[in-house]
Design a protein around this motif. Structure first.
Motif: not given
Length: 618
Positions: A401-405
């Motif tokens: 997910x974008x939040x993980x990246x």
């Protein structure tokens, strides 16, 4: 007319100096290459051919560069006003053309004269006084050489003799001496010639004894104990590793130099040095005409990192870089030894492709995108054993997910979706080791498992500069350690309780030079019923790991493993375990079936080379 003839003579002398200097440099590098490749040096035909090829190739390159340099240099000489000034400039240029290549060769680390100087200079991180001293030394050597050559030439001219003819004679003599040393001055046999080929029986093992407690050997590629793990653990950011260190035995793990991961990982798995197990580098060089491949070139010689990749772009020229694979390993690994008694498991161990047929399971590994490359049909067909393990390896596709990246990026930084850094982060976040490995363990019940985590080292290679300079991926390395710690915790929760766990890394990381060619020690961490509790140990090396595993498995220690002789590994075992489990001895576990001519698997080789280049190894 006289001026024209003098100009021609000067051009010829400069051209000869460039050709002679380059050819002598080629012979020097060929000799260094033979010194670190005993198999090659032991074959007289190959040694002569290598010396000839290097001398000829470097001479042609020097002649090409020297021809242009001679024309430019002579034009500069002619532009000067006085003949004395012209002679001085001519002498200096002759010295540069002849001696500059030799000065560079003298600074090569494998020459042993200035082991760290050239590395420091090329990295751009050498202190100013080292840079100034290196330049001053080179100028003094070249200028002095030019003055000496001018003096000798002047003396020869007074006697009516042609200096360039005497120079050519001296060049031929130097070539002869260098060639003779290359043929006669190096080992005639490989270091592994004394290792017997037989696989001795394990007569000292009680066949009726119950199977040993399972052992998991997990290598975290490039994990640095003192620079990264201890500071992060002290801040409470690595709960799994912190607990294992607190409850187990830990300390630095000395490695070998040059610290090339395939060589070190294979030493961990075999207990043998690279000269014996046969894996020296990421790639080897099957140079046309040679019966033995060149396993590695002198550091900073430029052949493996710059010249060969450049030549391979020329249409029609064959590739002279091929990756090492498991079928080139010359001695049995721990999984081969243990598999003669109990089932084993291999999960993504570096340089374990193609898979070997063993009782238990084997999922081959390399630096190739870890898991996603198994999708390649030809790769997959030789990556998993037995075939029924393929169903257990299947995982549902996942996307980071974008939040993980975002956790891996500096505040306010943006990473394009197709950027190499972002792709590496997304790949590591979807690595299925913690999910798939427990399935395989439950299905095949191995007593010994060799497994790998790769994220940390790749991040250190790719993002060390960002960490230092505050680049867009500045937080990525610390976040990789946190993520690896979390994955480790998930993995241990699903493995059988009571497992004897050994966590190692092949090396630490040199954050000053952003590499690990001469890296600090790696990590050793042991946790389980066989080990001491809450102890830090010193003096362990990668040679201690294989004897330790054999002792834990109740198998005799091989006398041809360096770690058997000093028995330094015993300091990590608890007194109760040592009292209850005495280790027998066996002379050797013999040789494997690997060699210089592995099966051809070019499509996979190209994928391996592509990934190694993206990580900066090639």
């Amino acid at each position: 007319m006289q001026a024209t003839n003098l100009t021609k003579v000067r051009i010829i002398e400069l051209w000869l100096a460039a050709s002679a200097g380059a050819s002598l440099a080629g012979l020097w590098i060929a000799n260094l290459t033979l010194a670190i490749n005993p198999d090659l040096a032991g074959d007289r035909r190959d040694a002569v051919l290598l010396l000839t090829e290097f001398a000829a190739t470097y001479s042609l390159a020097g002649a090409a560069v020297g021809g242009v340099g001679a024309l430019i240099g002579t034009a500069g000489i002619t532009a000067l006003g006085g003949e004395a000034a012209r002679r001085r400039l001519h002498s200096l240029l002759v010295g540069i053309f002849l001696l500059a290549p030799l000065c560079y060769c003298l600074m090569l680390p494998d020459a042993g004269l200035f082991p760290r100087l050239l590395t420091d200079l090329l990295s751009g991180r050498a202190p100013w006084f080292m840079v100034a001293g290196a330049w001053a030394g080179a100028v003094i050597v070249i200028w002095s050489g030019g003055v000496l050559l001018a003096f000798l030439a002047d003396r020869l001219r007074r006697f009516g003799r042609a200096p360039h003819r005497w120079g050519a004679a001296a060049w031929v003599a130097a070539v002869g001496v260098a060639a003779a040393w290359g043929v006669a001055g190096h080992p005639t046999r490989a270091d592994d010639a004394k290792v017997p080929a037989a696989h001795p029986p394990l007569a000292s093992v009680d066949s009726d004894a119950p199977p040993p407690i399972p052992v998991l050997l997990l290598c975290i590629d490039g994990a640095d104990l003192d620079e990264m793990i201890h500071p992060l653990a002290a801040g409470g950011e690595l709960p799994t590793l912190s607990r294992l260190i607190r409850e187990g035995t830990s300390g630095p793990l000395a490695t070998i130099r040059p610290t090339l991961s395939p060589a070190v990982w294979t030493t961990l798995a075999t207990g043998k040095p690279p000269a014996v197990h046969g894996i020296h580098h990421f790639v080897y060089f099957p140079i046309p005409g040679l019966r033995h491949p060149v396993r590695h070139f002198p550091v900073h010689a430029g052949l493996n990192f710059q010249l060969f990749p450049l030549l391979e772009r020329v249409t029609g020229l064959p590739s002279v870089q091929r990756p090492y694979t498991s079928d080139m390993r010359r001695v049995p690994a721990l999984w081969n030894i243990v598999a003669r008694r109990w089932p084993v498991g291999v999960w993504q161990w570096l340089n374990s492709w193609p898979a070997e047929s063993l009782p238990g399971f084997y999922v081959a590994g390399s630096k190739v995108g870890w898991f996603d490359q198994i999708a390649h049909p030809r790769y997959r067909s030789r990556a998993i054993h037995p075939p029924e393990a393929s169903d257990l390896v299947e995982v549902s596709p996942s996307v980071a997910s974008p939040d993980d990246v975002a956790r891996y990026l500096s505040p306010g930084s943006m990473a394009p979706p197709q950027s190499p850094g972002r792709r590496v982060i997304e790949s590591s976040l979807t690595d299925p080791t913690a999910e798939v490995l427990p399935r395989l363990v439950e299905r095949f019940e191995p007593r010994f498992i060799a497994a790998a985590f790769y994220t940390v080292d790749s991040y250190q290679h790719l993002f060390a500069a960002d960490r230092e300079d505050g680049g867009p991926f500045g937080p990525a390395i610390e976040e990789a350690y946190r993520h690896t710690d979390a994955r480790l915790g998930q993995l241990l929760e699903r493995l059988p309780s009571g497992t004897n766990l050994i966590i190692v890394s092949d090396h630490g990381f040199d954050f000053r030079y952003h590499h690990h060619t001469a890296a600090p020690p790696g990590l050793f961490l042991a946790h389980g019923p066989a080990f001491r509790k809450g102890v830090r140990v010193e003096g362990l090396s990668i040679y201690d790991v294989a004897p330790l595993v054999l002792h834990l498995m109740g198998l005799p220690l091989a006398l041809d493993m360096p770690g058997t002789a000093n028995a330094g590994y015993r300091q990590v075992l608890s007194p109760d375990f040592l009292a209850a489990h005495r280790a027998g001895r066996v002379s050797t576990y013999g040789m494997g079936s690997g060699g210089d001519a592995p099966d051809v698997h070019e499509e996979v080789d190209e994928e391996l080379l592509k990934t190694l280049k993206s990580l900066g190894y090639l």
